[in-house]
Design a protein around this motif. Structure first.
Motif, PDB file in Angstrom:
ATOM      1  N   PRO A 120       0.754  -1.277  -0.156  1.00 28.69           N
ATOM      2  CA  PRO A 120       0.086  -0.276   0.039  1.00 28.69           C
ATOM      3  C   PRO A 120       0.857   1.150   0.170  1.00 28.69           C
ATOM      4  CG  PRO A 120      -0.666  -1.677   1.631  1.00 28.69           C
ATOM      5  CD  PRO A 120       0.639  -2.299   1.290  1.00 28.69           C
TER       6      PRO A 120
ATOM      7  N   PRO B 247      -2.382  -5.312   1.334  1.00 27.83           N
ATOM      8  CA  PRO B 247      -1.526  -5.958   2.765  1.00 27.83           C
ATOM      9  C   PRO B 247      -1.757  -6.991   2.302  1.00 27.83           C
ATOM     10  CG  PRO B 247      -4.453  -6.442   1.867  1.00 27.83           C
ATOM     11  CD  PRO B 247      -3.656  -5.421   0.592  1.00 27.83           C
TER      12      PRO B 247
ATOM     13  N   LEU C  41      -7.589 -10.577   0.975  1.00 23.84           N
ATOM     14  CA  LEU C  41      -8.414  -9.283   0.870  1.00 23.84           C
ATOM     15  C   LEU C  41      -9.523 -10.007   0.361  1.00 23.84           C
ATOM     16  CD1 LEU C  41      -9.799  -6.220   1.847  1.00 23.84           C
ATOM     17  CD2 LEU C  41      -7.991  -5.133  -0.025  1.00 23.84           C
TER      18      LEU C  41
ATOM     19  N   LEU D 119      -4.983  -0.611   5.471  1.00 25.19           N
ATOM     20  CA  LEU D 119      -4.644  -1.679   4.596  1.00 25.19           C
ATOM     21  C   LEU D 119      -3.318  -2.148   5.913  1.00 25.19           C
ATOM     22  CD1 LEU D 119      -5.606  -1.296   1.306  1.00 25.19           C
ATOM     23  CD2 LEU D 119      -6.445  -3.260   2.528  1.00 25.19           C
TER      24      LEU D 119
ATOM     25  N   ALA E 293      -5.250  -4.454  -4.856  1.00 30.71           N
ATOM     26  CA  ALA E 293      -5.321  -4.434  -3.603  1.00 30.71           C
ATOM     27  C   ALA E 293      -5.367  -6.173  -3.127  1.00 30.71           C
ATOM     28  CB  ALA E 293      -5.814  -3.351  -2.001  1.00 30.71           C
TER      29      ALA E 293
END
Ligand code: AMP
Ligand code: MG
Length: 382
Positions: free
Chosen positions: A154, A268, A272, A340, A372
């Motif tokens: 991130p 992250p 996710l 994140l 992400a």
């Protein structure tokens, strides 16, 4: 050792001792991270190939992903790019300084070929942050600057994020506090006929572009499917879900994408998935997410939810982070990367994030969330 300077935005001038020291380091060819209004950037003299190579090395960034060049004054376009057309001029007048990058034909030899990744174009913007503007002015040259994170992570919205990723790998960090917008700039290209083509959604919305140049057609690049498999994502969930594909292409097949769009980004460490609600049924999604959390916890996952503050208390995750009020994509943008990274700090292994409407800054938020999540976007089935 990575040097750390504090510079209060209200006191930032090219003569400020810390700004001068950081500019000195940049002139010696050492990468220096600095705040902009979007995210922290990792700068290098755009004309110095060795310095630019240190930026790629520190980040672990693929060499075919070009860098945005940051200027402190529109006059710095002279000798850097071909003269902008009327549409590009109108956009610069409306949004500079600000989170809009304009891709223009580059003057051959004006910047290192590493900056453009060998393309005949260069992306340029004038950031709206006193520290960035003072530093570029003090350095006396345009600064090539990608986000100041390890590639794939991130983006940093605070100096501490930069140090988490890059301490010991770069010359210094100018700490100017938290960034404002929270997601990167919108990258556009002006095409013949006054068409504005969005290569990457960001801090300036498509709606704002349309308002700024009345009559201009605004189109968007197709999002890459890097790692995206919503089908598999939906199948892998315990609760029933429907895969959601990225928004439809506004362009014909075969349109070149912005370089860099094919890479996984902003991720992250935990797994996710982005969860869309059935139209008009956010409470159905909350119930769905809680069912999924129960199963994941039973499997030993450390769970996390990223949600609107109105619903945060309703989630049974180990870590719940509220992005701000429902219907406020600007708040989501501001807090997204910090959230994140906070999940990583908490050791979260399984994260569900609420999707938002793609209007306004919501387009940039959903673009970053999709990347992400490696394309895992599902619709909760009640
Ligand atoms: P980052 O530095 O991580 O914010 O990424 C910069 C992004 O800007 C790249 O990944 C590209 O999508 C875009 N970009 C930069 N320069 C160009 C260019 N010359 N042509 C097209 N896109 C560009
Ligand atoms: Mg980046």
């Amino acid at each position: 050792m990575t040097k750390l300077w504090q510079v209060n935005a209200a006191e930032a001038t090219p003569e400020h001792p810390a700004v001068r020291a950081a500019a000195e380091m940049l002139r010696r060819g050492e990468p220096v991270a600095f705040p902009t209004e979007t995210v922290y950037g990792l700068g290098a003299d755009a004309g110095d190939t060795a310095a630019v190579e240190r930026v790629f090395a520190a980040k672990g960034r693929p060499a075919d992903n070009p860098l945005i060049v940051h200027i402190a004054d529109p006059s710095q376009l002279d000798g850097l790019t071909a003269p902008p057309d009327d549409t590009a001029r109108a956009l610069m007048a409306a949004f500079w300084p600000g989170p809009l990058t304009v891709v223009l034909p580059v003057v051959p030899g004006a910047v290192s070929p590493r900056v453009t990744a060998g393309l005949a174009t260069v992306g340029v913007r004038m950031p709206d942050h006193p520290v960035a503007l003072a530093l570029i002015a003090a350095a006396g040259c345009p600064l090539a600057a990608p986000s100041a994170n390890r590639s794939g992570r991130p983006s940093p919205t605070r100096a501490a994020h930069v140090l988490d990723d890059l301490a010991g790998r770069i010359g210094g960090v100018v700490d100017g506090g938290s960034t404002g917008v929270g997601v990167e700039s919108t990258v556009v290209e002006c095409r013949p006929g006054g068409r504005i083509h969005i290569l990457r959604p960001g801090g300036v919305s498509a709606e704002a572009l349309r308002l700024a140049v009345p009559g201009a057609e605004v189109t968007s690049a197709r999002e890459s499917a890097a790692g995206a498999d919503p089908q598999a994502a939906a199948a892998g969930l315990a609760a029933r879900a429907v895969p959601v594909a990225a928004e439809a292409d506004a362009e014909a097949e075969g349109t070149p994408k912005a370089p860099g769009m094919k890479y996984t980004h902003y991720a992250p460490k935990g797994h996710l998935t982005v969860v869309t609600a059935e139209p008009g049924d956010p409470s159905g999604r909350t119930a769905w997410i809680n069912r999924e959390l129960v199963r994941r916890k039973a499997e030993g996952e450390r769970t996390g939810v990223l949600a609107a503050e109105e619903r945060a208390a309703a989630y049974a995750a180990d870590t719940v982070i509220a992005y701000g009020p429902e219907g406020d994509p600007a708040a989501y943008a501001r807090g997204l990367y910090d959230a994140l990274r906070a999940f990583d700090e908490a050791g979260t292994t399984f994260i569900l994030a609420e999707a938002v409407d793609e209007a306004g800054l919501g387009a940039a938020v959903m673009n970053r969330l999709r990347k992400a999540a490696g394309g895992r976007v599902v619709r909760a089935v009640p």
